[in-house]
Design a protein around this motif. Structure first.
Motif, PDB file in Angstrom:
ATOM      1  N   ILE A 171       0.829  -1.216   0.011  1.00 33.26           N
ATOM      2  CA  ILE A 171      -0.015   0.030   0.038  1.00 33.26           C
ATOM      3  C   ILE A 171       0.875   1.303  -0.062  1.00 33.26           C
ATOM      4  CG2 ILE A 171      -0.232   0.148   2.422  1.00 33.26           C
ATOM      5  CD1 ILE A 171      -3.146   0.967   2.072  1.00 33.26           C
ATOM      6  N   GLN A 172       2.143   1.177   0.835  1.00 33.80           N
ATOM      7  CA  GLN A 172       2.893   2.306   0.616  1.00 33.80           C
ATOM      8  C   GLN A 172       3.399   2.361  -0.855  1.00 33.80           C
ATOM      9  OE1 GLN A 172       5.722   1.464   3.802  1.00 33.80           O
ATOM     10  NE2 GLN A 172       4.797   2.734   5.321  1.00 33.80           N
ATOM     11  N   LYS A 173       3.663   1.633  -1.583  1.00 26.13           N
ATOM     12  CA  LYS A 173       4.553   1.359  -2.787  1.00 26.13           C
ATOM     13  C   LYS A 173       3.235   2.126  -3.687  1.00 26.13           C
ATOM     14  CE  LYS A 173       6.470  -1.210  -6.403  1.00 26.13           C
ATOM     15  NZ  LYS A 173       6.910  -2.758  -6.861  1.00 26.13           N
ATOM     16  N   GLU A 174       2.107   1.754  -3.575  1.00 31.10           N
ATOM     17  CA  GLU A 174       0.952   2.413  -4.600  1.00 31.10           C
ATOM     18  C   GLU A 174       0.722   3.596  -4.169  1.00 31.10           C
ATOM     19  OE1 GLU A 174      -1.729  -1.702  -4.957  1.00 31.10           O
ATOM     20  OE2 GLU A 174      -2.427  -0.183  -3.864  1.00 31.10           O
ATOM     21  N   HIS A 175       0.894   3.932  -3.012  1.00 32.97           N
ATOM     22  CA  HIS A 175       0.647   5.355  -2.393  1.00 32.97           C
ATOM     23  C   HIS A 175       1.822   6.525  -3.071  1.00 32.97           C
ATOM     24  CE1 HIS A 175       0.085   9.171   0.263  1.00 32.97           C
ATOM     25  NE2 HIS A 175      -1.129   8.623   0.293  1.00 32.97           N
ATOM     26  N   ASP A 176       2.938   5.978  -2.967  1.00 37.99           N
ATOM     27  CA  ASP A 176       4.009   6.565  -3.371  1.00 37.99           C
ATOM     28  C   ASP A 176       4.166   6.860  -5.043  1.00 37.99           C
ATOM     29  OD1 ASP A 176       5.393   6.490  -0.757  1.00 37.99           O
ATOM     30  OD2 ASP A 176       6.589   4.857  -1.293  1.00 37.99           O
ATOM     31  N   TYR A 177       3.344   5.723  -5.522  1.00 33.02           N
ATOM     32  CA  TYR A 177       3.492   5.848  -7.133  1.00 33.02           C
ATOM     33  C   TYR A 177       2.349   7.164  -7.234  1.00 33.02           C
ATOM     34  CZ  TYR A 177       2.230   4.700 -11.900  1.00 33.02           C
ATOM     35  OH  TYR A 177       2.406   4.595 -13.280  1.00 33.02           O
ATOM     36  N   PHE A 178       1.141   7.126  -6.349  1.00 30.58           N
ATOM     37  CA  PHE A 178       0.212   8.473  -6.591  1.00 30.58           C
ATOM     38  C   PHE A 178       0.697   9.439  -6.443  1.00 30.58           C
ATOM     39  CE2 PHE A 178      -3.132  10.296  -3.842  1.00 30.58           C
ATOM     40  CZ  PHE A 178      -3.824  11.053  -4.958  1.00 30.58           C
ATOM     41  N   ALA A 179       1.512   9.713  -5.368  1.00 30.55           N
ATOM     42  CA  ALA A 179       2.136  11.104  -4.809  1.00 30.55           C
ATOM     43  C   ALA A 179       2.954  11.434  -6.032  1.00 30.55           C
ATOM     44  CB  ALA A 179       2.947  10.843  -3.622  1.00 30.55           C
ATOM     45  N   GLN A 180       3.848  10.765  -6.578  1.00 33.33           N
ATOM     46  CA  GLN A 180       4.877  10.936  -7.469  1.00 33.33           C
ATOM     47  C   GLN A 180       4.127  11.287  -8.902  1.00 33.33           C
ATOM     48  OE1 GLN A 180       8.017  11.294  -7.110  1.00 33.33           O
ATOM     49  NE2 GLN A 180       8.192  12.117  -9.209  1.00 33.33           N
ATOM     50  N   THR A 181       2.943  10.647  -9.056  1.00 30.80           N
ATOM     51  CA  THR A 181       2.032  11.070 -10.397  1.00 30.80           C
ATOM     52  C   THR A 181       1.857  12.384 -10.195  1.00 30.80           C
ATOM     53  OG1 THR A 181       1.273   8.668 -10.523  1.00 30.80           O
ATOM     54  CG2 THR A 181      -0.066  10.357 -11.429  1.00 30.80           C
ATOM     55  N   LEU A 182       1.322  12.940  -9.112  1.00 27.52           N
ATOM     56  CA  LEU A 182       0.965  14.210  -8.646  1.00 27.52           C
ATOM     57  C   LEU A 182       2.256  15.238  -9.078  1.00 27.52           C
ATOM     58  CD1 LEU A 182      -1.380  13.966  -5.792  1.00 27.52           C
ATOM     59  CD2 LEU A 182      -2.227  14.210  -8.023  1.00 27.52           C
ATOM     60  N   ARG A 183       3.279  14.723  -8.483  1.00 32.00           N
ATOM     61  CA  ARG A 183       4.555  15.595  -8.422  1.00 32.00           C
ATOM     62  C   ARG A 183       5.079  15.699  -9.901  1.00 32.00           C
ATOM     63  NH1 ARG A 183       6.245  12.113  -4.419  1.00 32.00           N
ATOM     64  NH2 ARG A 183       6.294  13.278  -2.281  1.00 32.00           N
ATOM     65  N   ASN A 184       4.786  14.626 -10.804  1.00 27.06           N
ATOM     66  CA  ASN A 184       5.088  14.659 -12.130  1.00 27.06           C
ATOM     67  C   ASN A 184       4.418  15.723 -12.998  1.00 27.06           C
ATOM     68  OD1 ASN A 184       6.804  12.661 -11.720  1.00 27.06           O
ATOM     69  ND2 ASN A 184       5.632  11.129 -12.458  1.00 27.06           N
ATOM     70  N   ARG A 185       3.342  15.998 -12.502  1.00 24.64           N
ATOM     71  CA  ARG A 185       2.424  17.081 -13.247  1.00 24.64           C
ATOM     72  C   ARG A 185       2.620  18.467 -12.464  1.00 24.64           C
ATOM     73  NH1 ARG A 185      -1.212  14.743 -16.871  1.00 24.64           N
ATOM     74  NH2 ARG A 185      -1.730  16.726 -17.396  1.00 24.64           N
ATOM     75  N   GLY A 186       3.809  18.774 -11.638  1.00 22.37           N
ATOM     76  CA  GLY A 186       4.093  19.995 -11.367  1.00 22.37           C
ATOM     77  C   GLY A 186       3.232  20.315  -9.625  1.00 22.37           C
ATOM     78  N   ILE A 187       2.815  19.526  -9.212  1.00 23.26           N
ATOM     79  CA  ILE A 187       1.799  19.543  -8.047  1.00 23.26           C
ATOM     80  C   ILE A 187       2.758  19.376  -6.758  1.00 23.26           C
ATOM     81  CG2 ILE A 187       0.062  19.074  -6.628  1.00 23.26           C
ATOM     82  CD1 ILE A 187      -1.139  17.541  -9.252  1.00 23.26           C
ATOM     83  N   GLU A 188       2.809  20.507  -5.842  1.00 21.58           N
ATOM     84  CA  GLU A 188       3.446  20.316  -4.640  1.00 21.58           C
ATOM     85  C   GLU A 188       2.763  19.307  -3.618  1.00 21.58           C
ATOM     86  OE1 GLU A 188       5.076  23.019  -0.767  1.00 21.58           O
ATOM     87  OE2 GLU A 188       3.184  23.733  -1.870  1.00 21.58           O
ATOM     88  N   VAL A 189       3.247  18.289  -3.029  1.00 22.27           N
ATOM     89  CA  VAL A 189       2.792  17.284  -2.159  1.00 22.27           C
ATOM     90  C   VAL A 189       3.237  17.559  -0.903  1.00 22.27           C
ATOM     91  CG1 VAL A 189       2.675  14.927  -1.690  1.00 22.27           C
ATOM     92  CG2 VAL A 189       2.438  15.605  -4.103  1.00 22.27           C
ATOM     93  N   VAL A 190       2.403  17.873   0.231  1.00 28.58           N
ATOM     94  CA  VAL A 190       2.887  18.039   1.627  1.00 28.58           C
ATOM     95  C   VAL A 190       2.292  16.781   2.210  1.00 28.58           C
ATOM     96  CG1 VAL A 190       3.188  20.452   1.439  1.00 28.58           C
ATOM     97  CG2 VAL A 190       1.203  19.599   2.191  1.00 28.58           C
ATOM     98  N   TYR A 191       2.710  16.492   3.382  1.00 29.88           N
ATOM     99  CA  TYR A 191       2.272  15.311   4.063  1.00 29.88           C
ATOM    100  C   TYR A 191       1.834  15.851   5.511  1.00 29.88           C
ATOM    101  CZ  TYR A 191       4.186  12.070   0.698  1.00 29.88           C
ATOM    102  OH  TYR A 191       4.464  11.367  -0.574  1.00 29.88           O
ATOM    103  N   LEU A 192       0.687  15.152   5.700  1.00 26.54           N
ATOM    104  CA  LEU A 192       0.161  15.343   7.105  1.00 26.54           C
ATOM    105  C   LEU A 192       1.031  15.150   8.238  1.00 26.54           C
ATOM    106  CD1 LEU A 192      -2.718  15.972   8.609  1.00 26.54           C
ATOM    107  CD2 LEU A 192      -3.203  13.435   8.636  1.00 26.54           C
ATOM    108  N   GLU A 193       1.521  14.071   8.401  1.00 24.09           N
ATOM    109  CA  GLU A 193       2.601  13.449   9.271  1.00 24.09           C
ATOM    110  C   GLU A 193       3.706  14.515   9.451  1.00 24.09           C
ATOM    111  OE1 GLU A 193       3.272  10.591   5.954  1.00 24.09           O
ATOM    112  OE2 GLU A 193       1.522  11.826   6.771  1.00 24.09           O
ATOM    113  N   THR A 194       4.179  15.146   8.443  1.00 18.94           N
ATOM    114  CA  THR A 194       5.090  16.154   8.483  1.00 18.94           C
ATOM    115  C   THR A 194       4.755  17.571   9.281  1.00 18.94           C
ATOM    116  OG1 THR A 194       6.268  15.117   6.437  1.00 18.94           O
ATOM    117  CG2 THR A 194       6.955  17.091   6.992  1.00 18.94           C
TER     118      THR A 194
END
Length: 410
Positions: free
Chosen positions: A48-71
């Motif tokens: 599930i972490q691998k899939e979620h990382d793919y999702f996050a990277q997909t967004l970054r690939n479109r120039g979207i800033e990804v921030v994390y709740l835990e951070t």
């Protein structure tokens, strides 16, 4: 710093989004407590972490800033006073404050650095983590079969629900189920104490301590002037009216709140599980929410003539209502699963209607919903697929997993 919150539509180009990477809270799921924690199955954490990382990277690939709740949460605990207050709040809301076990748990959490403290609160505290000699209360001895002092929060990767950005403000929601109610506390602290947000006077349109429940999966910002909210299993009519009153009193742009009733069941959990916006006049929909001739119970809330009141008018056709409130000549509803009896039920269960628009006519979807994805493409939508074998076990799709913080205006 630019203003940190701005969402005036569902489809404006996404600039900044809040996610939560699934963590050890997922590994604290067991079959016996799945229902209590609102899960149907147990995801495999590395996958599930691998899939979620793919999702996050997909967004970054479109120039979207990804921030994390835990951070953001760890960075919000800027001093000892905030740390201590947060720990006391989370223990109180977890019902861990009824005996002196509260003090043992408080001491345990405060002994950790911020990142570990936040991770531990999210993943849960097992009773086996506290030394046996500190278990001195009758309830601790009698309830030894229950493994947690603090329940895990496995639903956290659905960041859409605890809070939602509306315009330049935020709705910090009262979650319907006890298993999720603590989740909005994180966003409450982030808005108040994180350097990115604390220096701004951010309006809060809905407070998490309100009596009636509201969840972000039911909140859709259709335009600068129109907010849609589902009346669902998780969001009440009372909460919608209070949100409308707060919006009408606190800002000048949103003047219509459209309350859309959907079936109150787990399969239809939120409005965004059966209806999302994918382009200026195109929407996904699960056909089962539409009655004969598309009839539904829909209510438009507008400012009343007297201060602190709302005017309510009823509608019964989704397409005609969307045309009216958005000023559209034509509206296209794209049915989940193509309207096929089996495909639509299967793909809706796997969140085929839960699309995340990252720009007008560009959406992120689960790869498993191939019938719905193909139909979206046939309607001129660019579809970006992400893997979902484990992510889908939590009953939420790409929109559920994302909390937009900033979008461009359209």
């Amino acid at each position: 710093m630019n203003y940190p919150l701005h969402v005036t539509s569902e489809i404006g180009e996404l600039r900044t989004v809040l996610l939560h990477r699934p963590g050890r809270e997922v590994e604290n799921l067991t079959p016996e407590y799945l229902e209590r924690l609102l899960f149907d199955d147990i995801p495999y954490l590395p996958a599930i972490q691998k899939e979620h990382d793919y999702f996050a990277q997909t967004l970054r690939n479109r120039g979207i800033e990804v921030v994390y709740l835990e951070t953001l949460m760890a960075e919000s605990l800027r001093n000892d006073e905030i740390r201590e207050q947060f720990v006391e709040d989370i223990l109180t809301e977890s019902k861990a404050n009824v005996t002196s076990a509260f003090y043992h748990l408080k001491e345990y959490l405060l002994s950790m650095p911020n990142e570990q403290l936040v991770e531990k609160v999210m993943s849960g505290i097992r009773k086996s983590e506290i030394r046996e000699e500190k278990k001195i209360h009758l309830h601790e001895i009698m309830e030894e079969h229950y493994p947690f002092y603090l329940d895990p929060m496995p639903n956290l990767y659905f960041t859409r629900d605890p809070a939602a950005v509306i315009g330049n403000g935020i709705s910090i929601n009262r979650m319907r189920r006890r298993a999720r109610r603590r989740e909005s506390l994180f966003m409450d602290y982030i808005i108040r104490y994180h350097p990115r947000f604390a220096s701004h006077q951010i309006p809060v349109w809905f407070e998490r301590n309100f009596r009636f429940s509201m969840e972000g999966g039911d909140q859709l910002v259709l335009s600068r002037q129109v907010l849609a909210v589902g009346v669902s299993e998780r969001t009440t009519a009372q909460a919608i009216e209070q949100l409308a009153l707060n919006l009408f009193a606190g800002q000048k742009e949103i003047r219509k709140v459209v309350a859309v009733e959907i079936p109150k069941s787990r399969a239809f959990m939120h409005l965004d599980t059966v209806f999302t916006m994918v382009d200026r006049n195109k929407f996904t929909v699960h056909p089962e929410i539409l009655g004969p001739k598309g009839e539904m119970r829909i209510y438009i809330l507008e400012p009343g003539e007297e201060k602190g009141t709302v005017k309510i008018s009823e509608r019964n056709n989704l397409i005609e209502t969307l045309k009216e409130v958005l000023g559209l000549e034509d509206v296209v509803l794209i049915p989940c699963g193509g309207g096929d009896l089996i495909a639509s039920a299967r793909e809706q269960w796997n969140d085929g209607s839960n699309t995340l628009a990252i720009a007008p006519g560009v959406v992120v979807t689960y790869d498993r919903n191939y019938v719905s994805n193909q139909l979206l493409r046939e309607h001129g939508i660019e579809v970006i697929e992400v893997p979902s074998s484990e992510l889908a076990r939590g009953r939420g799709g790409p929109r559920c997993m994302s909390m937009p913080l900033i979008r461009d205006d359209i």
